[in-house]
Enzyme design. Structure first.
Site, short mmCIF file in Angstrom:
data_model
loop_
_atom_site.label_atom_id
_atom_site.label_comp_id
_atom_site.label_asym_id
_atom_site.label_seq_id
_atom_site.Cartn_x
_atom_site.Cartn_y
_atom_site.Cartn_z
CB ALA A 1 -0.92 -0.01 1.22
N PRO A 2 0.41 2.36 -0.61
CG PRO A 2 -0.71 3.74 -2.13
CD PRO A 2 -0.88 2.49 -1.32
NE ARG A 3 -2.01 1.62 5.47
CZ ARG A 3 -2.88 1.02 4.68
NH1 ARG A 3 -3.26 1.62 3.55
NH2 ARG A 3 -3.36 -0.18 4.98
CE1 TYR A 4 1.54 -0.02 6.61
CE2 TYR A 4 0.34 -1.06 4.80
CZ TYR A 4 0.42 -0.66 6.13
OH TYR A 4 -0.63 -0.93 6.98
CB ILE A 5 6.21 1.60 -0.80
CG1 ILE A 5 4.98 2.18 -1.50
CG2 ILE A 5 6.05 0.11 -0.57
CD1 ILE A 5 4.71 1.54 -2.85
#
Length: 835
Positions: A116-120
């Site tokens: 997910a975008p919040r993790y990368i």
């Protein structure tokens, strides 16, 4: 009411609904083409990609940013939601060119999605900062909501579109530009700038093999073939080392399982062991050839795919279909123009800096600053007095002195000026003049400057960007030849049917559902049909078999009665090409004609038959022998030779015959590592029952049969020839441990077919330098380099005796990198001969 609505509705093409629909659709199509699907030729980017990179540049501080934040920043410029931005960002990050990534960004080889975008996290790469951004040369436009400025195109100083590729579907057209190699693109740009010819071909992150023979420079109508690299671990196991571009390990495994379920290939087990490297193990079923299975994997699974490129880009706000060579030329010219603009801007800045520094020097050196200490009524009078004081020195300047120049000087703090300060200003002016001279030189030699720019890109960023996809010419694999026998064919002789569904009738043989079947009937009719559930051939079928097109060795021997004349004829013929489902009459075509005798002979065998005449005929001799070997092989349409005019009771085989054909001539094509009969490559000889000897550079040999479908590792073969067990093999090899060349002579003592045997020590670095089966071999050795080269010859038969194939051999000489070896004919008068 309906009539009133119809009356009020304007349906005219010019102003009504139809006209609006026409305009709206064209607007929509233009928008999708220009703003969504097709990249611009100037920077090679679609709008969403360009906006992402611009947003990342605004955020850039050298550290990684959460992808979620980058998406949010990009939404200020891109009005199509976070999903499209996120997908485009991940796609660019996976290409490993413009974006440095951190975290789980998925895997193009396995098809795994990114986290997910919040993790990368991501940031612009150093390459992106070098080639894609320069505010001074960027053309700007207002964003969709009018709040911010965004670039029309980025000032891209590199053929990015060719490096990362592009794919998009618009209204009425699509684009598919394949990725190319970074190093090769830079080198091609340098060649183009130097006026040399260049070629560029696709290169994929997934590696594998690629056939570019029909690439057609990436234009419409061209295509490439991409293959996975398949290696034979042993006779029971294959391993796939990478996946073709556009496929994943999951889809590849699915295609293999599907081919196995459909009976195209026969495997026991397939296991995906992919981790850091792709590894898909295939365990073969018992008795299945690994070579044929490799071909079948390419023919029936995603181990080989075809890709049709279609290079479409936006040029001057219009879509254009062009070649990748044109794309590279346009991009290189664009880079050259951008470099020119940067140099012109830099020159203007340097000249402005020189002007002000010169002013500053005069201002202090000539003590003009003292005018500030005088009492003038107004500030304008002070400015005028300073301007007047500069009057004697204006000729030394490159342009007029403006009021802004003087105001800038007055803002400098006035203090006591030392000679050191003046010297420092002189040094600054000297350096600026040197810079100006260099920039002017670069502008005058712009092509050389652009070449140096691309060479610098290579120097800084080429490490780790070597070609991953091996360019290779693929052989054509005939699906019929490699498909396994996956069905059973039955025959009802009396009623004249063959098919896979006639399970109560006679079993003929196993075949594949891709095969053609050739059939012959008692009435002399020949017919070739596809394998099907049930097909009518004709009553009283004599023979049926799998048909091989262009087979010139299988010979059919036939004896038939001509119904009109009562004469019996004999003929021999081949069947090389036919029209499927067409009936061919092999007799004279008269009524009551019939076949007395028929045989099919895979090697042109000619048997002897016993003919028994009718007991009521007037012939004195009622039994006679006939040898088909006395007949020439002709076409299937020939009438044949007359055997007897008397009625024949029956014809029976008396004695099996030998082949009347000469041995099969074979060639070895080192491009594909295949045997062939089409005279391609090295001629090996005429074969009847002989085998082939293959010697590899790793010090192993193999005795192989003459099966045309088998594969050879051509890159490792040092010698291949017709095998003669009486020949002596002379070999020179490197013993890497002792750093010496050894020589040995031996005979092949093994008899196992298709198995490797090592005749030198198996150790790292050991390799065969020269090998031959000549009776009196002479080895020429060149030592040294340049003017110090000397050549000696060794008569190998006088150096060592014939020994066992496992023997180490005798020392020939010490190892040196400058040594070159080759076999020659004896010329003892040229150089010394060591015996």
């Amino acid at each position: 009411m309906a009539k009133e609505i119809k009356k009020d509705l304007d349906l005219t093409i010019e102003t009504g609904v139809q006209g609006q629909y026409k305009t709206w659709f064209l607007d929509y199509a233009s928008y999708v083409i220009l703003e969504r699907a097709v990249p611009a030729v100037e920077d090679g980017l679609k709008p969403v990609q360009r906006r992402i990179l611009h947003a990342m540049k605004e955020m850039d501080d050298g550290r990684f940013n959460k992808v979620a934040n980058i998406i949010g920043q990009s939404m200020q410029y891109h009005p199509h939601g976070d999903a499209s931005i996120g997908d485009a960002l991940v796609n660019m990050g996976q290409k490993d060119l413009l974006i440095d990534t951190q975290g789980n960004w998925g895997d193009v080889r396995t098809g795994d999605d990114a986290a997910a975008p919040r993790y990368i996290e991501a940031r612009l790469s150093k390459l992106a900062l070098d080639i894609a951004f320069n505010n001074k040369t960027t053309e700007w436009q207002v964003s969709y909501d009018g709040r911010k400025n965004e670039p029309v195109t980025l000032p891209m100083k590199f053929p990015l579109l060719l490096a990362q590729g592009a794919e998009g579907i618009a209204v009425g057209l699509s684009t598919k530009i394949l990725p190319h190699n970074f190093i090769e693109l830079c080198e091609a740009s340098i060649k183009y700038l130097k006026g040399k010819k260049f070629e560029i071909f696709p290169d994929f992150q997934t590696g594998g093999l690629i056939d570019v023979s029909q690439y057609n420079q990436g234009k419409r109508g061209g295509k490439i073939k991409v293959r996975a690299l398949i290696e034979e671990v042993d006779k029971k196991t294959l391993v796939i080392k990478n996946v073709p571009y556009g496929t994943t390990t999951s889809s590849l495994v699915e295609s293999i399982v599907k081919a196995n379920d459909n009976g195209k290939i026969k495997i026991k087990k397939v296991t995906d062991r992919t981790a850091k490297e792709v590894s898909i193990d295939i365990e073969l079923a018992a008795g299945i050839s690994p070579d044929i299975t490799i071909d079948a994997l390419y023919a029936f699974t995603d181990c080989e795919i075809s890709i049709s490129p279609n290079a479409c880009v936006i040029v001057d706000q219009k879509p254009r279909f062009i070649s990748v060579s044109d794309l590279l030329q346009i991009s290189t010219d664009n880079t050259k123009n951008l470099l020119q603009r940067e140099l012109q801007i830099k020159l203007a800045e340097l000249e402005e800096k020189w002007h002000y520094t010169s002013l500053e020097k005069i201002f202090f050196e000539e003590k003009i600053y003292k005018e500030l200490e005088e009492k003038y009524p107004t500030w304008d009078d002070v400015i005028a007095a300073i301007d007047k004081a500069f009057e004697p020195f204006k000729k030394r300047l490159n342009r007029e002195i403006t009021k802004e120049d003087i105001l800038k000087l007055t803002e400098k703090p006035v203090r006591r000026i030392y000679r050191l300060d003046i010297n420092e200003l002189n040094e600054q002016i000297k350096n600026i003049e040197a810079d100006i001279a260099q920039v002017k030189f670069d502008l005058e030699h712009l092509t050389e400057f652009a070449v140096a720019y691309f060479e610098n890109l290579l120097k800084k960023y080429s490490k780790g960007r070597e070609r991953k996809t091996e360019i290779k010419l693929f052989e054509t694999i005939e699906a019929k030849q490699v498909v396994i026998a996956n069905t059973k064919l039955y025959m009802n002789t009396a009623e004249g049917f063959i098919g896979t569904s006639l399970k109560k009738d006679e079993l003929l043989f196993e075949c594949s559902d891709l095969d053609d079947i050739i059939c012959f009937t008692k009435s002399g009719i020949m017919k070739v049909v596809k394998v099907a559930d049930k097909t009518f051939i004709g009553k009283d079928i004599l023979y049926a078999s799998v048909f091989q097109k262009n087979d010139e060795r299988t010979t059919y021997n036939m004896m038939y009665l001509d119904g009109k004349s009562g004469v019996t004829y004999a003929k021999r013929f081949n069947v090389t090409g036919i029209t499927r489902d067409k009936e061919y009459d092999l007799t004279k075509g008269t009524e009551k004609s019939k076949v007395h005798y028929f045989s099919a002979n895979p090697n042109g065998e000619a048997e002897t038959v016993k003919i028994t005449l009718s007991p009521n005929c007037s012939a004195r001799i009622k039994e006679l022998d006939y040898n088909f070997g006395e007949l020439e092989i002709k076409g299937r349409g020939s009438n044949g030779n007359q055997v007897t005019k008397y009625p024949v009771k029956n014809v029976k085989l008396k004695e099996k015959g030998k082949s009347t054909l000469e041995g099969r001539k074979l060639w070895f094509d080192d491009k594909f590592g295949r045997l062939n009969t089409e005279e391609k490559g090295q001629f090996l000889g005429t074969f009847e029952n002989e085998n082939i000897l293959v010697v590899y550079n790793d010090g192993s040999y193999e005795i192989r049969d003459t099966e045309l479908l088998q594969r050879f590792d051509a890159d490792k073969i040092i010698m291949i020839e017709q095998y003669n067990p009486e020949k002596i093999i002379s070999a020179v090899y490197l013993d890497n441990e002792k750093k010496q060349f050894n020589v040995k002579r031996f005979k092949i003592e093994t008899t196992t077919i298709n198995s490797k045997f090592y005749f030198i020590k198996e150790a790292e670095g050991n390799r065969v330098e020269a090998v031959t089966t000549e009776d009196e071999p002479i080895l020429q050795v060149q030592m040294g380099r340049g003017s110090s080269v000397r050549s000696v010859k060794f008569k190998i038969a006088n150096l060592v005796e014939v020994m066992g194939w496992k023997a180490i051999g005798a020392k020939l000489m010490d190892f040196s990198k400058s040594i070159e070896m080759d076999w020659i004919k004896s010329h003892p008068e040229q150089t010394s001969l060591f015996e």
